[in-house]
Design a protein around this motif. Structure first.
Motif, mmCIF file in Angstrom:
data_model
loop_
_atom_site.group_PDB
_atom_site.id
_atom_site.type_symbol
_atom_site.label_atom_id
_atom_site.label_comp_id
_atom_site.label_asym_id
_atom_site.label_seq_id
_atom_site.Cartn_x
_atom_site.Cartn_y
_atom_site.Cartn_z
ATOM 1 N N ARG A 1 -13.178 47.778 -40.215
ATOM 2 C CA ARG A 1 -13.063 46.987 -38.991
ATOM 3 C C ARG A 1 -12.824 47.885 -37.774
ATOM 4 N NH1 ARG A 1 -11.415 41.555 -38.790
ATOM 5 N NH2 ARG A 1 -10.994 40.881 -36.675
ATOM 6 N N VAL B 1 -15.034 48.342 -34.413
ATOM 7 C CA VAL B 1 -14.539 48.181 -33.031
ATOM 8 C C VAL B 1 -14.928 49.400 -32.191
ATOM 9 C CG1 VAL B 1 -12.458 48.024 -31.615
ATOM 10 C CG2 VAL B 1 -12.637 46.686 -33.716
ATOM 11 N N ASN C 1 -22.719 38.654 -29.304
ATOM 12 C CA ASN C 1 -22.999 39.881 -30.066
ATOM 13 C C ASN C 1 -24.428 40.366 -29.852
ATOM 14 O OD1 ASN C 1 -20.441 40.035 -31.107
ATOM 15 N ND2 ASN C 1 -20.946 39.117 -33.082
ATOM 16 N N LEU D 1 -24.688 44.334 -30.512
ATOM 17 C CA LEU D 1 -23.887 44.586 -31.713
ATOM 18 C C LEU D 1 -24.616 44.137 -32.971
ATOM 19 C CD1 LEU D 1 -20.314 43.514 -30.534
ATOM 20 C CD2 LEU D 1 -21.364 45.769 -30.519
ATOM 21 N N PHE E 1 -15.933 44.679 -23.751
ATOM 22 C CA PHE E 1 -15.834 43.625 -24.765
ATOM 23 C C PHE E 1 -14.395 43.149 -24.922
ATOM 24 C CE2 PHE E 1 -19.764 45.589 -26.307
ATOM 25 C CZ PHE E 1 -20.508 44.487 -26.698
ATOM 26 N N PHE F 1 -12.810 40.953 -27.938
ATOM 27 C CA PHE F 1 -13.206 40.328 -29.195
ATOM 28 C C PHE F 1 -12.290 39.159 -29.531
ATOM 29 C CE2 PHE F 1 -14.120 44.900 -29.396
ATOM 30 C CZ PHE F 1 -15.490 44.836 -29.414
ATOM 31 N N ALA G 1 -10.627 38.395 -32.395
ATOM 32 C CA ALA G 1 -9.341 38.964 -32.810
ATOM 33 C C ALA G 1 -9.079 40.095 -31.809
ATOM 34 C CB ALA G 1 -9.446 39.494 -34.219
ATOM 35 N N ASN H 1 -8.404 43.218 -32.172
ATOM 36 C CA ASN H 1 -9.144 44.426 -32.510
ATOM 37 C C ASN H 1 -8.702 45.653 -31.732
ATOM 38 O OD1 ASN H 1 -10.761 43.611 -34.625
ATOM 39 N ND2 ASN H 1 -12.267 42.683 -33.270
ATOM 40 N N LEU I 1 -6.884 49.406 -31.842
ATOM 41 C CA LEU I 1 -6.827 50.466 -32.854
ATOM 42 C C LEU I 1 -5.355 50.752 -33.162
ATOM 43 C CD1 LEU I 1 -9.609 52.707 -31.325
ATOM 44 C CD2 LEU I 1 -9.789 51.162 -33.277
ATOM 45 N N ARG J 1 -8.541 46.707 -21.812
ATOM 46 C CA ARG J 1 -9.521 47.673 -22.320
ATOM 47 C C ARG J 1 -10.934 47.295 -21.872
ATOM 48 N NH1 ARG J 1 -9.750 48.105 -28.715
ATOM 49 N NH2 ARG J 1 -10.598 46.013 -28.484
#
Lengths: 426, 252
Positions: free
Chosen positions: A311, A315, B61, B66, B99, B101, B103, B105, B107, B166
């Motif tokens: 995942r 990302v 997407n 994507l 983007f 997202f 969720a 997401n 890092l 972000r």
């Protein structure tokens, strides 16, 4: 570009720390594997240095100069004339620095018969310079009864313990040596047994008789000729180079290869060289299998790390990190892990080799009663020796494992499709 | 179905032509997007609404490159995304698209600040410049003082705000946001939407939201309603009121 590499490296390092248990387990396999490799190579390196050292000191020297046909014929007709010996000695002095040479000495070596009052057996008769031999060879140390030859001796001889047994000799016994002289006639010489030696090399203990070279020359009417001249060097590092230089210098001095063959020890003692090679190949095969297993552990660890982070890679790809950078991130992670653990393994190997076993490893139990390897004396204690070539080779192996073991996981990471990856659960 | 915006159709940020996305094959095939042709002009503030499974996320997407369409074409800034190499698509996303997202997401190994500045780092923006921009935005959206926390130490709402930061930092040309306010309270949602509106108004950033949130739809100036992968309604709106069809149940 620099920023990109910084962030890739930062993420790789933090992921290693994040998976501390898995990273530590993989690193342990590397540390132990490389540490073992380092130690085994150091032990083998030390053993090989010892084999070469004892074999050259007791046999042909690091470099042997002899008549080109002598190795095959073992006949005194194929000997080196006194003038050529002088040219050879001069050549050695010219192409070496004084500190490189331990000794240069002529020898008379030939096959003959030894006869006592009770029996006779074939032997190798070695005419040696007692003073030089005492310094460079180990025969003086291997005398178990009586004494070694001394300057001024004439009719004295030392014999292997098994020669003594077979001929029922004791100290002071008379022994008649018989061999073909320079003229081709059978000549005999009476000598007195003054010492018995036991080297542990069966063929030496069973069949060698040493007498002063002056006695041999006189008996066999050789004048100042000899069957060979041995060069003992302080180190084996430049043996090949020095042998080539001596050959060139002899040619310049008018002594062609049909009169003197200059042989480094691996040509003069091919059986020892073959033994060392076989020993090294055997070790490498074992270590390649071991490191292959370690490499699989690294592959498994890095691949699991990639699969668990599908995942996250998705990302990063969605945010604009290209496939190549994603692959690079995995490569950096794998290479850092293997390089760090590989270096730690090398340090462990060094610590074990030069720390714990700095006084050597007793291997006498491996050899039983016969302390010999391919005709060379084996000392019961081997001192590990870390050779530069091994350090470089092991470092290369570590890098190769790091890169090869990470290739597949890195390739897998580059195949991750962002939209699909972001559907997966962490 | 073809629908066009009146406002900037001459200078479209996004165009789709007869776009299809089918998952699976044969009888089990699911047409997530069916024959969608839309044009979204530069500087539009568009909400994609519709029930769950209507194809909103798939459409976003596809626009972001994507995933590949089964048929049809996507143009971003006039460039055919389908004709680009993987590397070119990655560069397009990095340079032009932000983007958010569904969720968060984020890092997990990076701090809130590092997560927010991640695309800027990849773009090679100088550290001081990045940090200044992140700090300013963080203060504005209530993340001040949380810069050094890892995502695991942030609440769902805080993580969502970092994810939005972000996406919008560095003012990309296009922001694709999938349920950006899903986990936020009213105050936090309003703060984020204000930031986005300012970027839209002052810097001409185009926003496309997938949303169920009436607060987002009220601020949108165009609403596209998807049902079963089709565009059912596409209309611009004047006031802050919501057209009644936005929340209508799907006819079965």
């Amino acid at each position: 570009m620099m920023e990109r590499w910084l962030v890739i490296t930062r993420i790789a390092l933090r992921n290693l720390r994040r998976q501390l248990r898995r990273s530590s387990l993989t690193a342990s396999a590397m540390v132990l594997g490389i540490g073992f490799l380092m130690f085994v190579r150091a032990l083998e390196g030390g053993a090989h240095l010892m084999y070469v050292d004892t074999a050259t000191r007791m046999g042909t020297g690091h470099i042997a100069m002899e008549h080109p046909d002598y190795m095959g014929s073992q006949d005194l007709i194929d000997r080196i004339a006194a003038t050529d010996l002088a040219t050879g000695l001069q050549a050695v002095e010219e192409v070496t620095r004084p500190e490189e040479v331990v000794a240069v000495f002529p020898q008379v070596n030939l096959g003959g018969l030894a006869q006592s009052a009770s029996s006779s057996i074939p032997v190798r008769i070695a005419g040696v310079d007692p003073a030089l031999e005492r310094d460079v060879s180990f025969f003086a140390d291997k005398v178990v009864e009586g004494r070694y030859l001394e300057p001024g001796d004439r009719l004295e001889a030392i014999v292997g313990v098994e020669v003594a047994e077979r001929l029922r000799l004791e100290l002071g016994s008379r022994l008649v040596l018989m061999a073909a002289g320079a003229g081709g006639e059978l000549e005999s010489q009476l000598v007195l047994v003054t010492g018995l030696f036991r080297t542990g090399v069966p063929e030496v203990d069973r069949g060698v008789v040493q007498i002063p070279i002056s006695t041999a020359r006189e008996w066999l009417e050789l004048g100042d000729d000899a069957t060979s001249m041995s060069v003992i060097l302080a180190s084996d590092d430049r043996t090949g180079q020095i042998a080539t230089s001596i050959r060139e210098r002899l040619r310049e001095g008018g002594v062609d290869t049909d009169r003197i063959a200059v042989r480094p020890w691996w040509e003069a003692m091919p059986e020892l060289y073959a033994g060392l090679r076989a020993d090294a190949v055997q070790t490498y095969v074992m270590l390649v299998i071991l490191l292959g297993i370690v490499a699989l552990a690294v592959v498994n660890s890095i691949l699991m790390a990639v699969l668990n982070r599908t995942r996250e890679f998705g990302v990063m790809r969605a945010l604009g990190l290209n496939r190549r950078s994603v692959g690079a991130m995995v490569m950096v992670e794998g290479v850092i892990l293997t390089l760090a653990s590989g270096l730690a393994g090398m340090l462990l190997g060094l610590a074990v080799s030069l720390g714990i076993f700095r006084d050597g490893v007793d291997i006498s139990w491996l050899f039983g009663g016969d302390l010999a390897f391919a005709g060379a004396i084996v000392e019961p204690v081997i001192s590990p020796a870390v050779l530069t070539v091994d350090v470089v080779a092991i470092l290369s192996i570590v890098m190769a494992i790091g890169i090869l073991a990470t290739l597949y996981p890195a390739w897998h990471a580059t195949r991750i499709e962002p939209a699909e990856a972001m559907k997966t659960d962490e | 179905m073809t629908s066009k915006s009146n406002c900037s159709a001459s200078n479209p940020a996004v165009e789709t032509h007869e776009l299809w996305k089918t998952f699976g094959e044969g009888e089990t095939a699911v047409h997530a997007v069916q024959n969608i042709s839309v044009t979204i002009g530069t500087g539009e503030f568009v909400a994609l609404c519709g029930p769950s499974g209507s194809g909103k996320t798939t459409l976003v997407n596809l626009i972001g490159g994507l995933t590949d369409p089964t048929r049809g074409q996507v143009l971003v800034d006039g460039r055919d995304v389908g004709a680009m190499s993987e590397r070119q698509r990655a560069q397009l996303r990095l340079d032009r698209i932000g983007f958010v997202f569904q969720a968060y997401n984020l890092l997990p190994v990076l701090t809130a600040l590092e997560n927010a500045e991640f695309p800027l780092m990849l773009r090679g923006v100088h550290r001081d410049e990045r940090r200044e921009e992140v700090s300013r935005l963080f203060e504005h959206i209530g993340l001040g003082g949380l810069e050094d926390r890892r995502p695991g130490a942030l609440s769902g709402g805080q993580q969502q705000r970092v994810a939005v930061a972000r996406a919008v930092l560095g003012a990309p040309a296009l922001v694709l946001a999938d349920e950006p306010t899903a986990n936020l309270d009213t105050q936090a949602s309003d703060a984020l939407l204000e930031v986005m509106e300012v970027l839209n108004r002052e810097r001409g950033v185009t926003f496309i939201f997938c949303t169920h949130d009436p607060r987002v739809m009220r601020r949108a100036r165009r609403i596209i309603r998807l049902v079963d992968g089709h565009v059912e309604r596409d209309a611009e709106k004047e006031s802050g009121d919501l057209p009644s069809w936005v929340l209508e149940p799907v006819e079965t």
